[in-house]
Design a protein around this motif. Sequence first.
Motif: not given
Length: 352
Positions: A158-184
């Motif tokens: 995540p860009v910073q401080p978005f990662g720090y303020n908003y748990l940005g790395r959690k967001l990116l990791a969650l998106l990676a767990c979604s079917n969005e990645l699988k389908n692409q």
Amino acid sequence: MILSEEDAIYAADKFINYYSQFNRIDDYLRFVKKDRIFSRQGSLFGAETEMFDSFDMHPNDMNICVHIVDTEPKSSSRFNQWLYSETLNLTASNAVEEAIPGRTHKWIIEETTTKKVLGVVRFGSPTINSKPRNDYFGKVLPLDVINNQFVMGFNIVPVQPFGYNYLGRKLLALLACSNELKNQFDKKYGTDLKYFETTSLYGTTKGMSMYDGLKPYLRHIGDTESNFLPLFHDDEFRDFFWWFNERNGGERLVSADKSSKKLKIQQKMIAIIRKSLNDQHKLNEFNSIIEKAKNLTEKKRYYLSKFGHNVDQVIEWWKKKASLRYEKLVSENRIRTKLEIWEPGSDLEIIR
């Protein structure tokens, strides 16, 4: 190949002097990152204007969009290789390797209301031999199963401080767990992905990782093994590479078509030095620094996710967690508002 005693001592001292600079892995990361920032200072600016900086925005008001990076050299897309690479270089603590063999799929994550970048992710072919994966499945899976059903998340930044303020790395990791990645990925490579895997950022420096808070989407199933030393970087490696080639009659130490060439070349250098050194004191000193360097690398926590999650579902899950984080920081007047980027003279929190 056998080196002369003079050359063997010179080569041993190269290793000794290089690795004596580092006591921990973050010493090495900082050294390499700062060296690259210094050497690229004329080309590292511009992407920061694309980074999220609306820190009065509540997570519930954000609209998240995943963009596939257009890697074509003359791409007219805003979400191109340049924006991906520069965002990663400006933000990540590790020295980014661009020429990576195997399958590669890249994302830029955007908040569409502000039209600002929240982070970047790179996916690729999984490691072939993974102890925690072997332990989890109770066996070493066939190579065709690994290549067809698994994908690895390498850079989740995540860009910073978005990662720090908003748990940005959690967001990116969650998106990676979604079917969005699988389908692409399935569409791009003809795979049938079933599992996403990644490793913790910190290794054993910390007992926990922020990925530990992503159950049931992403689960810790074991720790990787670590028995290799960090590699010489950039000119340090290239100069030594050509030095060895000259003494090998102009021939490469390792064939150019081998995978993991840099690692194998450095391992070959170490073997040649050990075989060539007659000075026992120097050999002991050399062996000691190699063992010390191996200890710089750490076991990392390994995480696995089974695909089947809807992208809207994981975003909503993140918004609940991010809202609690954001509201707490606001109440305590701890929201960070200055972009945190690597530039000459910067001394940022190293591992992120």
